[in-house]
Design a protein around this motif. Structure first.
Motif, PDB file in Angstrom:
ATOM      1  N   ASN A 175      -5.790   6.162   1.760  1.00  0.00           N
ATOM      2  CA  ASN A 175      -5.874   5.083   2.740  1.00  0.00           C
ATOM      3  C   ASN A 175      -4.873   5.325   3.846  1.00  0.00           C
ATOM      4  OD1 ASN A 175      -6.218   2.774   4.147  1.00  0.00           O
ATOM      5  ND2 ASN A 175      -5.578   1.378   2.528  1.00  0.00           N
ATOM      6  N   GLN A 234       0.438   3.719 -14.677  1.00  0.00           N
ATOM      7  CA  GLN A 234       0.636   3.268 -13.311  1.00  0.00           C
ATOM      8  C   GLN A 234      -0.399   2.232 -12.906  1.00  0.00           C
ATOM      9  OE1 GLN A 234       0.677   7.445 -11.945  1.00  0.00           O
ATOM     10  NE2 GLN A 234       2.516   6.886 -10.843  1.00  0.00           N
ATOM     11  N   ASN A 235      -1.342   1.921 -13.805  1.00  0.00           N
ATOM     12  CA  ASN A 235      -2.243   0.785 -13.594  1.00  0.00           C
ATOM     13  C   ASN A 235      -3.146   0.961 -12.372  1.00  0.00           C
ATOM     14  OD1 ASN A 235      -3.281  -1.687 -14.312  1.00  0.00           O
ATOM     15  ND2 ASN A 235      -1.770  -2.845 -13.177  1.00  0.00           N
ATOM     16  N   PHE A 236      -3.843   2.120 -12.280  1.00  0.00           N
ATOM     17  CA  PHE A 236      -4.809   2.333 -11.200  1.00  0.00           C
ATOM     18  C   PHE A 236      -6.210   1.966 -11.693  1.00  0.00           C
ATOM     19  CE2 PHE A 236      -2.578   4.264  -7.701  1.00  0.00           C
ATOM     20  CZ  PHE A 236      -1.429   4.774  -8.274  1.00  0.00           C
ATOM     21  N   PRO A 273      -3.699  -3.338  -3.429  1.00  0.00           N
ATOM     22  CA  PRO A 273      -3.817  -2.375  -2.323  1.00  0.00           C
ATOM     23  C   PRO A 273      -4.755  -1.222  -2.655  1.00  0.00           C
ATOM     24  CG  PRO A 273      -1.674  -2.197  -3.390  1.00  0.00           C
ATOM     25  CD  PRO A 273      -2.323  -3.419  -3.946  1.00  0.00           C
ATOM     26  N   VAL A 274      -5.639  -0.894  -1.702  1.00  0.00           N
ATOM     27  CA  VAL A 274      -6.570   0.217  -1.866  1.00  0.00           C
ATOM     28  C   VAL A 274      -5.837   1.493  -1.469  1.00  0.00           C
ATOM     29  CG1 VAL A 274      -8.750   1.232  -1.136  1.00  0.00           C
ATOM     30  CG2 VAL A 274      -8.538  -1.256  -1.334  1.00  0.00           C
ATOM     31  N   VAL A 275      -5.675   2.393  -2.415  1.00  0.00           N
ATOM     32  CA  VAL A 275      -4.904   3.607  -2.179  1.00  0.00           C
ATOM     33  C   VAL A 275      -5.814   4.763  -1.748  1.00  0.00           C
ATOM     34  CG1 VAL A 275      -3.155   5.129  -3.169  1.00  0.00           C
ATOM     35  CG2 VAL A 275      -3.329   2.800  -3.956  1.00  0.00           C
ATOM     36  N   THR A 315      -7.740  -7.855  -4.935  1.00  0.00           N
ATOM     37  CA  THR A 315      -6.888  -7.922  -3.743  1.00  0.00           C
ATOM     38  C   THR A 315      -5.753  -6.906  -3.770  1.00  0.00           C
ATOM     39  OG1 THR A 315      -5.735  -9.669  -4.912  1.00  0.00           O
ATOM     40  CG2 THR A 315      -7.328 -10.347  -3.234  1.00  0.00           C
ATOM     41  N   LYS A 330      -6.527  -6.101  -9.756  1.00  0.00           N
ATOM     42  CA  LYS A 330      -7.130  -7.240  -9.051  1.00  0.00           C
ATOM     43  C   LYS A 330      -7.835  -6.741  -7.792  1.00  0.00           C
ATOM     44  CE  LYS A 330      -3.324  -9.694  -8.548  1.00  0.00           C
ATOM     45  NZ  LYS A 330      -2.303  -8.828  -9.214  1.00  0.00           N
ATOM     46  N   GLN A 380       1.350   4.386  -2.855  1.00  0.00           N
ATOM     47  CA  GLN A 380       1.195   5.814  -2.605  1.00  0.00           C
ATOM     48  C   GLN A 380       2.475   6.571  -2.940  1.00  0.00           C
ATOM     49  OE1 GLN A 380      -0.217   5.519   1.455  1.00  0.00           O
ATOM     50  NE2 GLN A 380      -2.341   5.616   0.809  1.00  0.00           N
ATOM     51  N   ILE A 416       0.841  -1.203   0.000  1.00  0.00           N
ATOM     52  CA  ILE A 416       0.000   0.000   0.000  1.00  0.00           C
ATOM     53  C   ILE A 416       0.875   1.251   0.000  1.00  0.00           C
ATOM     54  CG2 ILE A 416      -1.625   1.392   1.342  1.00  0.00           C
ATOM     55  CD1 ILE A 416      -2.962  -1.129   2.256  1.00  0.00           C
ATOM     56  N   GLU A 462       1.183  12.552  -9.661  1.00  0.00           N
ATOM     57  CA  GLU A 462       0.867  12.014 -10.981  1.00  0.00           C
ATOM     58  C   GLU A 462       0.000  10.780 -10.836  1.00  0.00           C
ATOM     59  OE1 GLU A 462       5.390  13.169 -12.181  1.00  0.00           O
ATOM     60  OE2 GLU A 462       4.657  11.174 -12.660  1.00  0.00           O
ATOM     61  N   LEU A 463      -0.938  10.608 -11.723  1.00  0.00           N
ATOM     62  CA  LEU A 463      -1.761   9.413 -11.741  1.00  0.00           C
ATOM     63  C   LEU A 463      -2.184   9.240 -13.190  1.00  0.00           C
ATOM     64  CD1 LEU A 463      -4.603   8.701  -9.197  1.00  0.00           C
ATOM     65  CD2 LEU A 463      -4.611   7.812 -11.490  1.00  0.00           C
ATOM     66  N   CYS A 483       3.124  -4.230  -9.943  1.00  0.00           N
ATOM     67  CA  CYS A 483       2.209  -4.817  -8.960  1.00  0.00           C
ATOM     68  C   CYS A 483       1.293  -5.858  -9.617  1.00  0.00           C
ATOM     69  CB  CYS A 483       1.373  -3.735  -8.300  1.00  0.00           C
ATOM     70  SG  CYS A 483       0.397  -2.808  -9.466  1.00  0.00           S
ATOM     71  N   ARG A 494      -4.143   0.226  -6.769  1.00  0.00           N
ATOM     72  CA  ARG A 494      -3.015   0.185  -7.700  1.00  0.00           C
ATOM     73  C   ARG A 494      -2.934  -1.248  -8.191  1.00  0.00           C
ATOM     74  NH1 ARG A 494       2.917   0.295  -8.309  1.00  0.00           N
ATOM     75  NH2 ARG A 494       3.081   1.103 -10.415  1.00  0.00           N
ATOM     76  N   GLY A 495      -3.349  -1.433  -9.414  1.00  0.00           N
ATOM     77  CA  GLY A 495      -3.440  -2.785  -9.951  1.00  0.00           C
ATOM     78  C   GLY A 495      -4.882  -3.061 -10.304  1.00  0.00           C
TER      79      GLY A 495
END
Lengths: 190, 265
Positions: free
Chosen positions: B143, B195-197, B249-251, B247, B245, A25, A21, B190-191, A79, B242-243
């Protein structure tokens, strides 16, 4: 699996998820997340660097350089390739940075295999056999391949250094490593 | 040229690839070969996957290594090198929660005022539906579940504001994504799609997590399909991972607020 082993595994998974996580970030160039990531991981990475480079000041420089790379390369971490693999990626960056230094500067001659490795390796083997997965598979290897793989990974010894210190032909050593890694792969895939 | 092609083809051999990846992760390659592998990883996706696999396989060897606290100078020098700004003291009016509530309230009030004054009935038949303002609003906060210090939370990323606009024409509804410009710090983060969000809808009835697709970039608009619109309509929360799937991570996460009522979906 023992209660301690289960607790360790849960803690390990939680730690890796936390790192995942925070790294996500850091991709957004969030300085606070990077600072938190440093606080959570720096002691482990410094310990890792010290295993390869005994000089504390140089190991501190390695740590600083590694985190600088992590900051600049966070967006290149993939990731999508696996769950909670960010920690392994950070370890690899730190180990590569230390290895680059060792290859450039040359290892100090007083780094004796006896003092550095044999006692520690015996302790490692005992700990390793209590856990599953990689540790279980390492325990299944013959002593020679297991020993050289662990020594190479933890202490960053090259083929020629290990061959010299173990008084073994380099061809034999390379064969041990190649066979050991192959057996590890098969064991872990099963 | 042919020699170069032959060398490149050699690395396509799965046995060679596995050998290079495993030795790279182990750290036994010479400097020259290690550099070659690093370069190859920029071109060979399968090699990247193998290296990542081996990194993850061997990492547990580190578990027995003791933690050692590094010298304080490391962080100091690192933050100087990376030119980090020092943290500022904040006052109550700079509190995140105060501005979140104020922003949501003022936006809702302004929209209500606008609708009352113009006496426009929001239906899908109205030709001005697309100009009526957002139908859904979500303020996604970073998060911070892993951050225990309150001061650390205040200095964290700004909120991500997501608004959904309903268009009378099929397939023309839009999703707007932007950073909260009301935040004290400049939103220079940047987003983008590299970056696969991924944005997710959390269903209000089932709690199920369903993908709304990749986020292309911030300060941008994306078209919404009818399916995506329905997902937003039925969501209680929106998450950004980020990713791609479930599972991953929730950003960012935040409650999805409905700002207008609907007769039909």
């Amino acid at each position: 699996m023992s209660f301690d082993a289960i607790a360790n595994k849960t803690q390990d998974k939680s730690f890796k998820h936390q790192v995942e996580i925070l790294l996500a970030q850091v991709c957004l160039k969030d300085q606070k997340s990077f600072e938190n990531l440093y606080q959570v991981t720096s002691s482990k990475l410094y310990g890792l660097a010290l295993k390869m480079i005994k000089d504390r000041d140089i190991a501190a420089d390695i740590l600083q350089e590694s985190f600088s790379k992590i900051w600049h390369q966070a967006t290149s971490y993939r990731c999508d390739l696996g769950e909670n693999w960010a920690w392994a990626w950070m370890c690899q960056i730190t180990r590569n940075t230390a290895l680059d230094y060792i290859r450039r500067a040359g290892r100090r001659p007083e780094t004796s295999l006896e003092g550095v490795s044999i006692t520690a390796f015996n302790d490692e083997t005992k700990q390793l056999s209590e856990q599953r997965d990689l540790h279980y598979c390492l325990a299944k290897l013959k002593p020679e391949p297991r020993k050289v793989i662990v020594l190479a990974y933890i202490h960053g010894f090259s083929h020629s250094e290990l061959a010299d210190k173990l008084k073994t032909p380099i061809g034999t050593l390379k064969s041990w490593i190649r066979r050991g890694l192959k057996e590890l792969e098969l064991c872990l895939k099963n | 040229m042919s020699k170069k092609l032959t060398l490149a083809a050699r690395y396509q051999n799965p046995i060679i690839r596995t050998h290079l990846a495993s030795q790279y992760a182990l750290g036994t390659l010479t400097s020259k070969v290690q550099q070659r592998v690093t370069h190859l990883m920029l071109e060979d996706e399968l090699l990247v996957q193998e290296v990542y696999q081996w990194q993850n396989r061997l990492e547990p060897i580190n578990h027995h290594i003791d933690d050692v606290k590094p010298p304080q100078k490391v962080w100091r020098q690192l933050s100087e090198t990376l030119a980090f700004k020092p943290a500022n003291k904040t006052r109550w009016w700079q509190s995140l929660v105060v501005w979140q509530c104020a922003t949501a309230f003022s936006l809702t009030f302004t929209l209500s005022l606008f609708m009352w004054q113009t006496d426009i009935d929001i239906t899908t038949d109205s030709p001005l539906a697309s100009l009526k303002g957002p139908s859904y609003l979500a303020i996604l906060a970073p998060n911070t579940q892993l951050i225990t210090s309150k001061s650390a939370i205040k200095e964290h990323l700004p909120e991500l504001i997501i608004t959904a606009y309903k268009s009378p024409q099929a397939g023309q509804s839009e999703l707007h994504i932007q950073w909260n410009k009301n935040a004290e710090k400049k939103a220079s983060f940047e987003l983008d799609e590299k970056q696969n969000f991924t944005l997710w809808s959390i269903d209000k009835s089932s709690g199920k997590q369903v993908s709304l697709g990749s986020i292309i970039s911030v300060n941008n608009k994306q078209r919404l399909t009818l399916t995506q619109w329905k997902l937003i309509k039925n969501s209680k929360e929106l998450w950004l991972t980020r990713g791609n799937k479930e599972t991953d991570p929730v950003v960012f996460k935040g409650e999805c607020l409905q700002l207008s009522s609907w007769e039909t979906s």
